[in-house]
Design a protein around this motif. Structure first.
Motif, PDB file in Angstrom:
ATOM      1  N   VAL A  41       0.971  -0.825   0.268  1.00  0.00           N
ATOM      2  CA  VAL A  41      -0.088  -0.122   0.154  1.00  0.00           C
ATOM      3  C   VAL A  41       1.147   1.526  -0.059  1.00  0.00           C
ATOM      4  CG1 VAL A  41       0.060   0.394   2.407  1.00  0.00           C
ATOM      5  CG2 VAL A  41      -2.379   1.104   1.054  1.00  0.00           C
ATOM      6  N   PHE A  42       0.743   2.396  -1.016  1.00  0.00           N
ATOM      7  CA  PHE A  42       0.960   3.409  -1.094  1.00  0.00           C
ATOM      8  C   PHE A  42       0.058   5.035  -0.606  1.00  0.00           C
ATOM      9  CE2 PHE A  42       3.842   7.341  -2.552  1.00  0.00           C
ATOM     10  CZ  PHE A  42       4.823   6.723  -3.030  1.00  0.00           C
ATOM     11  N   GLY A  43       0.512   5.285   0.425  1.00  0.00           N
ATOM     12  CA  GLY A  43       0.048   6.678   0.892  1.00  0.00           C
ATOM     13  C   GLY A  43       0.347   7.799   0.082  1.00  0.00           C
ATOM     14  N   LEU A  44      -0.958   8.261   0.097  1.00  0.00           N
ATOM     15  CA  LEU A  44      -0.543   9.969  -0.562  1.00  0.00           C
ATOM     16  C   LEU A  44      -1.150  10.425   0.353  1.00  0.00           C
ATOM     17  CD1 LEU A  44      -1.678   9.192  -4.698  1.00  0.00           C
ATOM     18  CD2 LEU A  44       0.831   9.881  -3.796  1.00  0.00           C
ATOM     19  N   HIS A  45      -0.545  12.038   0.367  1.00  0.00           N
ATOM     20  CA  HIS A  45      -1.111  13.186   1.966  1.00  0.00           C
ATOM     21  C   HIS A  45      -0.532  14.918   1.238  1.00  0.00           C
ATOM     22  CE1 HIS A  45      -1.982  15.303   5.217  1.00  0.00           C
ATOM     23  NE2 HIS A  45      -0.498  15.971   5.258  1.00  0.00           N
ATOM     24  N   GLU A  46      -1.338  15.820   1.395  1.00  0.00           N
ATOM     25  CA  GLU A  46      -0.436  16.648   1.204  1.00  0.00           C
ATOM     26  C   GLU A  46      -1.308  17.607   2.255  1.00  0.00           C
ATOM     27  OE1 GLU A  46      -0.432  21.273   0.732  1.00  0.00           O
ATOM     28  OE2 GLU A  46      -2.188  21.060   1.705  1.00  0.00           O
ATOM     29  N   GLU A  47      -0.089  18.298   2.583  1.00  0.00           N
ATOM     30  CA  GLU A  47       0.222  18.341   3.811  1.00  0.00           C
ATOM     31  C   GLU A  47       0.653  20.079   4.375  1.00  0.00           C
ATOM     32  OE1 GLU A  47       5.567  19.469   5.303  1.00  0.00           O
ATOM     33  OE2 GLU A  47       5.046  19.159   3.526  1.00  0.00           O
ATOM     34  N   PHE A  48       0.390  20.802   3.505  1.00  0.00           N
ATOM     35  CA  PHE A  48       0.055  22.371   4.180  1.00  0.00           C
ATOM     36  C   PHE A  48      -1.886  22.847   4.427  1.00  0.00           C
ATOM     37  CE2 PHE A  48       3.802  22.831   2.599  1.00  0.00           C
ATOM     38  CZ  PHE A  48       4.722  23.216   3.823  1.00  0.00           C
ATOM     39  N   GLY A  49      -2.515  22.267   3.690  1.00  0.00           N
ATOM     40  CA  GLY A  49      -3.713  22.542   3.856  1.00  0.00           C
ATOM     41  C   GLY A  49      -4.618  23.560   3.327  1.00  0.00           C
ATOM     42  N   ASN A  50      -3.422  24.233   2.460  1.00  0.00           N
ATOM     43  CA  ASN A  50      -3.454  25.437   2.047  1.00  0.00           C
ATOM     44  C   ASN A  50      -4.668  25.302  -0.074  1.00  0.00           C
ATOM     45  OD1 ASN A  50      -2.590  27.172   3.395  1.00  0.00           O
ATOM     46  ND2 ASN A  50      -1.121  26.682   1.793  1.00  0.00           N
ATOM     47  N   LEU A  51      -4.319  24.089  -0.517  1.00  0.00           N
ATOM     48  CA  LEU A  51      -4.326  23.854  -1.560  1.00  0.00           C
ATOM     49  C   LEU A  51      -4.703  22.117  -2.268  1.00  0.00           C
ATOM     50  CD1 LEU A  51      -2.527  25.903  -3.927  1.00  0.00           C
ATOM     51  CD2 LEU A  51      -4.522  26.824  -2.938  1.00  0.00           C
ATOM     52  N   GLY A  52      -5.541  21.681  -2.481  1.00  0.00           N
ATOM     53  CA  GLY A  52      -5.837  19.986  -2.932  1.00  0.00           C
ATOM     54  C   GLY A  52      -4.825  20.003  -4.235  1.00  0.00           C
ATOM     55  N   ALA A  53      -5.485  18.749  -4.051  1.00  0.00           N
ATOM     56  CA  ALA A  53      -4.013  18.451  -5.464  1.00  0.00           C
ATOM     57  C   ALA A  53      -5.379  17.429  -6.821  1.00  0.00           C
ATOM     58  CB  ALA A  53      -3.097  17.486  -4.917  1.00  0.00           C
ATOM     59  N   THR A  54      -4.946  17.011  -7.611  1.00  0.00           N
ATOM     60  CA  THR A  54      -5.149  15.673  -8.796  1.00  0.00           C
ATOM     61  C   THR A  54      -4.056  15.493  -9.297  1.00  0.00           C
ATOM     62  OG1 THR A  54      -4.923  17.265 -10.701  1.00  0.00           O
ATOM     63  CG2 THR A  54      -7.444  17.299  -9.185  1.00  0.00           C
ATOM     64  N   ILE A  55      -4.175  14.003  -8.711  1.00  0.00           N
ATOM     65  CA  ILE A  55      -2.953  13.424  -8.905  1.00  0.00           C
ATOM     66  C   ILE A  55      -3.410  11.964 -10.527  1.00  0.00           C
ATOM     67  CG2 ILE A  55      -1.212  11.663  -7.406  1.00  0.00           C
ATOM     68  CD1 ILE A  55      -2.369  12.831  -5.079  1.00  0.00           C
ATOM     69  N   GLY A  56      -2.246  11.778 -10.613  1.00  0.00           N
ATOM     70  CA  GLY A  56      -2.106  10.978 -11.681  1.00  0.00           C
ATOM     71  C   GLY A  56      -0.473  10.192 -11.397  1.00  0.00           C
ATOM     72  N   LEU A  57      -0.769   8.676 -11.516  1.00  0.00           N
ATOM     73  CA  LEU A  57       0.025   7.426 -11.409  1.00  0.00           C
ATOM     74  C   LEU A  57       1.291   6.858 -12.660  1.00  0.00           C
ATOM     75  CD1 LEU A  57       1.531   5.409  -9.281  1.00  0.00           C
ATOM     76  CD2 LEU A  57       0.002   3.998  -9.751  1.00  0.00           C
ATOM     77  N   SER A  58       2.226   7.293 -13.056  1.00  0.00           N
ATOM     78  CA  SER A  58       2.823   6.574 -13.488  1.00  0.00           C
ATOM     79  C   SER A  58       4.270   5.952 -13.739  1.00  0.00           C
ATOM     80  CB  SER A  58       3.674   7.972 -14.812  1.00  0.00           C
ATOM     81  OG  SER A  58       2.053   8.724 -15.493  1.00  0.00           O
ATOM     82  N   LYS A  59       4.780   4.892 -14.559  1.00  0.00           N
ATOM     83  CA  LYS A  59       5.464   4.017 -14.506  1.00  0.00           C
ATOM     84  C   LYS A  59       6.938   5.051 -15.148  1.00  0.00           C
ATOM     85  CE  LYS A  59       5.591   0.262 -15.730  1.00  0.00           C
ATOM     86  NZ  LYS A  59       5.485  -0.628 -16.795  1.00  0.00           N
ATOM     87  N   GLY A  60       7.983   4.803 -14.064  1.00  0.00           N
ATOM     88  CA  GLY A  60       9.244   4.791 -14.428  1.00  0.00           C
ATOM     89  C   GLY A  60      10.250   4.087 -15.117  1.00  0.00           C
ATOM     90  N   ASN A  61      11.294   4.176 -15.043  1.00  0.00           N
ATOM     91  CA  ASN A  61      12.264   2.750 -15.376  1.00  0.00           C
ATOM     92  C   ASN A  61      12.101   1.276 -14.708  1.00  0.00           C
ATOM     93  OD1 ASN A  61      13.501   4.780 -16.599  1.00  0.00           O
ATOM     94  ND2 ASN A  61      14.563   5.693 -15.393  1.00  0.00           N
TER      95      ASN A  61
END
Length: 209
Positions: free
Chosen positions: A93-113
């Protein structure tokens, strides 16, 4: 002084008085034209738009930036991602979190090498699922019972330049992605893939909202 002279003198006095009256009226008009000013100012800055994405894995043990590929968060799959058995899935499992509380986020997942054994990578299927209802700092359950939105599913060796942007975070929000990896059951008799390794990296690309 003659009567003519007296008349001419009175005319001059009247002319001077008339000029004085005109000057007096002009002075009054000038005094009535008051001047005043009102000013406004504003400070521009980025103090309330601080924004930062953080990640969490159980192997890393804490939230951090993990901002470059060379410092990627270690993802430990259970029961054991380094001793895969054909047809037996492993999970992380991998967690994601926005730290500061001012703005939200949209997030895309990609594969690297992907490095190492390309033959092995061509036999491992990876599926990533955005876990339903997992919006707190506590790690979500990630196993065969996990449900949610599938972000992608494909061979570890397949190209994936860019992923879906199905992940959204509120300011200071949390989301959890369950990774499942499974070695193909069809290679059980292929001893050439024993003692092989393949290493993959994944990247979550976020944009502030």
């Amino acid at each position: 002084m003659t009567t003519a002279d007296q008349t001419q003198k009175r005319r001059k006095v009247r002319a001077i008085l008339a000029s004085g009256l005109v000057l007096g009226v002009g002075a009054a008009v000038t005094l009535a034209a008051w001047n005043d000013s009102v000013w406004g100012s504003s400070i521009f800055g980025t103090g309330d738009s601080q924004w930062n994405l953080q990640g969490y894995t159980e192997a890393a043990g804490d939230w951090d930036d993990f901002a470059i590929e060379g410092e990627a968060a270690a993802m430990t799959f259970v029961p054991d991602n380094e001793a895969l058995v054909p047809g037996v899935p492993v999970y992380s499992v991998f967690g994601l979190h926005e730290e500061f509380g001012n703005l939200g986020a949209t997030i895309g997942l990609s594969k690297g090498n992907v490095t190492g054994s390309t033959a092995l990578a061509g036999q491992i299927t990876v599926t990533a699922t955005l876990v339903d209802g997992a919006t707190t700092a506590s790690p979500a359950t990630c196993d065969g019972t996990t449900t949610g939105t599938q972000l992608f599913s494909g061979l570890l060796s397949s190209a994936l330049a860019s992923g879906t942007s199905a992940i959204t975070l509120a300011p200071e929000g949390y989301a959890w992605v369950c990774f499942k990896a499974e070695l193909s059951s069809g290679i059980a008799g292929d001893l050439t893939l024993q003692n092989q390794t393949a290493t993959a990296t994944w990247v979550f690309n976020g944009q502030s909202v």
